[in-house]
Design a protein around this motif. Sequence first.
Motif, PDB file in Angstrom:
ATOM      1  N   CYS A 194      -8.105   3.923 -13.116  1.00 61.21           N
ATOM      2  CA  CYS A 194      -8.225   4.301 -11.699  1.00 61.21           C
ATOM      3  C   CYS A 194      -9.643   4.823 -11.472  1.00 61.21           C
ATOM      4  O   CYS A 194      -9.862   6.053 -11.329  1.00 61.21           O
TER       5      CYS A 194
ATOM      6  N   LEU B 127      -7.452   3.533  -5.691  1.00 67.48           N
ATOM      7  CA  LEU B 127      -6.857   4.831  -5.386  1.00 67.48           C
ATOM      8  C   LEU B 127      -7.937   5.909  -5.460  1.00 67.48           C
ATOM      9  O   LEU B 127      -8.626   6.049  -6.471  1.00 67.48           O
TER      10      LEU B 127
ATOM     11  N   LEU C 295      -1.609  -1.734  -8.307  1.00 73.15           N
ATOM     12  CA  LEU C 295      -1.402  -1.786  -6.854  1.00 73.15           C
ATOM     13  C   LEU C 295      -2.782  -1.708  -6.198  1.00 73.15           C
ATOM     14  O   LEU C 295      -3.231  -0.641  -5.786  1.00 73.15           O
TER      15      LEU C 295
ATOM     16  N   LEU D 221      -3.432   0.137  -2.855  1.00 71.51           N
ATOM     17  CA  LEU D 221      -3.137   1.565  -2.781  1.00 71.51           C
ATOM     18  C   LEU D 221      -4.452   2.354  -2.759  1.00 71.51           C
ATOM     19  O   LEU D 221      -5.185   2.383  -3.739  1.00 71.51           O
TER      20      LEU D 221
ATOM     21  N   ASP E 261       0.812  -1.222   0.000  1.00 73.21           N
ATOM     22  CA  ASP E 261       0.000   0.000   0.000  1.00 73.21           C
ATOM     23  C   ASP E 261       0.843   1.268   0.000  1.00 73.21           C
ATOM     24  O   ASP E 261       0.311   2.373  -0.163  1.00 73.21           O
TER      25      ASP E 261
ATOM     26  N   CYS F 198      -4.664   1.176 -10.664  1.00 76.03           N
ATOM     27  CA  CYS F 198      -4.737   1.251  -9.202  1.00 76.03           C
ATOM     28  C   CYS F 198      -6.224   1.448  -8.871  1.00 76.03           C
ATOM     29  O   CYS F 198      -6.704   2.577  -8.667  1.00 76.03           O
TER      30      CYS F 198
END
Length: 817
Positions: free
Chosen positions: A803, A782, A753, A756, A728, A779
Amino acid sequence: MADSFLFNVAESVLGKLGSLALQEFSLAWGLESDLEKIKDNLKVIKAVLLDAEQQRSQNPRIEVWLDNLKEVLYDAEDVVDEFECEALRRQVVKSGNTTRKVQRFFSRSNPLIFRFRMGHKLKQIRERVDEVAALKSKFGLTERIFDRHIIHGEREMTHSFIDASDVIGREQARDDIIETLLQSVDGENVSIIPIVGIGGIGKTTLAKLVYNDQRIATHFELKLWVCVSDVFELDKVIIKILDSASPGQRYADMGIDQLQRTLQEALNGNKYLLILDDVWSEDPRQWGELKTLLMGGAYGSKMLVTTRSQRVAEIMGTVSALNLSLLSHQDCLSLFFKWAFKGQQEKQNPNLKRIGEEIVRKCKGVPLAVITLGSLLYSVTDEREWEFIRDNEIWKLEQKKDDILPALRLSYEHLPSHLKRCFAYCSIFPKDYVMDDIELVYLWMANGLVQSSNENQELEDIGLRYFKELCSRCFFQDFSEYGGKVKCKMHDLIHDLALSVTQNECSMVRTSTQQIPKSVRHISFPHPELLPNVLPESLQNLDRVRTICCESERGEGISSEAFIKTCFSRFQYLRFLNLSYSMFEVLPTSIGNLKHLKYLDLWRSPNIQRLPNSICKLQSLQVLLLFGCWSLEELPKDMKYMINLRWLWITTKQKNLPTGGIGCLKSLRFLFITSCDNLEYLFEDMQGLKKLRRLKIDYCRSLTSLPQSIKCLTALETLCIKGCENLDLIMEEGEENQYPTQFSLQKLELEFLPKLVEFPQWLIRGSTNSLKVIKVERCNNLRELPECLQNMASLQEVQIKGCPQLNNDPIRKAGEN
């Protein structure tokens, strides 16, 4: 050019003879007189090298003398490097934190024996250099000052005449250029269109087609054709333009001021088309002076420039350059049969036509290569002769001065000497091999080809500049970028050119290879999976090999451990060892004897379970590539002693990387940690990596956090974190300010990720004035990006993809500014 390949080798050896390590050893051991005598003689030899290089083709004795000199220079380099290796070994032993056990680990021999042996080697080199220096007086060689503007083999002046019926496949390119030439360009009194491409691709031919087209004749009042070719000297170029404008007049006796006035008078009020063919000079000042004089024509005047250099195109062009494409296979066939059969292919032997099609494929779309091979076979009806052409590399065939290899070699001759050596060493790779910029730079560094006169310059930066120069001169093609690296290939004919200039140094060894010259120092095995357990007889007499490249054409590596052991014992001077895709399980402990080794590639060797700790004796090693070593249990425990390592790429089954290992590698510039599925923790002592410039961590699925000390990487320019499912990037409470962020990132990449959620502020702290590129992809969770990003004036490139939870997008706003 007269700055020969060998001239650069001599300069390199002289530089190494002045190294601090060698000076200290020679002073301590009473070898100063030998060392000074070697240097003095080499300086005398170097002074006549340029003259010898120009005479070698006419005098076989000079050819032999130069070959002997090259062998002596390389052997001298080996001896000097041996002193450097010893200095590095002593540096480790005397580092202050080594135990007696470690000292024994690094003691290779009795110091007195080493001193005696190396003193004897240096005296031998001195005697051989004396001998070579004495022979030079027999050839009547004269001393010449190094002048990079002297050209060995100048191209003959081109002319504007052409039979359009001889040209095939360039109609569309001709029409595109003519359309551009006939257009008006706002704000430009004279617009300049560059045509760029490798030698032999048809730049001059295309320019001739344009120049002689009726549409051009009716549009321009004055047409001028000038072949610039060799050195760009203003007065000579002006005279050529005037000769084209008013043939028969005498301009050679005019001074530069009178020439300039006469040129302006010739152009005044005329809408002209000027072809500047075969431009090489990359000096913007020279072009600027000429361009000012050429502004005197009427509005709508145009210039067409042909060049092999992207840099020239950037300097001279006012519109986008035309990068001339390769000829299609069908057009190449038509062109080939036109030359081989005089256009009467329908009457020919079907077998010859079939072989001809196979010959054309090796030309890879370069018209001059097609013409070269077609003309070689003109009126030849013997199928064996056709098969001989088909089965040989072009560089092995007899070439006339206007054929493809001489045309390409001119590009090579125009290279500065340091780039000649770098280009030539690329021949060690097989055809169609995908190279990348970092790999090439470290290959060149391993062979001592990247040198710095300024201790503040990073060798990597100098090497990357070499790479860009070769790219700009069309020696590489098919560019792409992946993982922060620029990938490219060499055209097959450019590869043949490289082979032609290194044929006595580089050799590709196949199962059918019977004999290899003793002068060969670089060997590649295109089929390492077929290598036997014993060293082939063709390699038995070689003991000065510096490169072994087992780069398989099939993606299958070497499986014979016995062969590897034999190589390690036989080739003690190895600098570059590529064992990628190897199938053996254990690397022999004798690897520790290769003290000259600078580059070790074990890329995608899936069965290797361990590396012997003796590998840590390789103090000269700069590159260690262990990516794809899926079975590797752990890294060697004494890695901290690999004090010269600059690029490390690892895949390992370890759960953690311990302190006191990688974190002690103070020379490390690139660290890639890839596909370490079990890795939960990185080493805590990252602050020791004071020179780390690029850190890449990808697909380490068990990694949960990064050490706080990562914030101390003061030299870090690129950080790429990708595919770490449980990471993270958030520092725990109390850790955020334990180490103040000290790096100034230029490029940040975060991809896939899923953990994250909050963007870690520490990642960009300190980088608000340096961050140029930011990529955030996949991500999924996020939520926000820092507002401070919208004030980053340094930001040049922004990519945000996949995202969906982002509530704000300040980066996109910053990227629009």
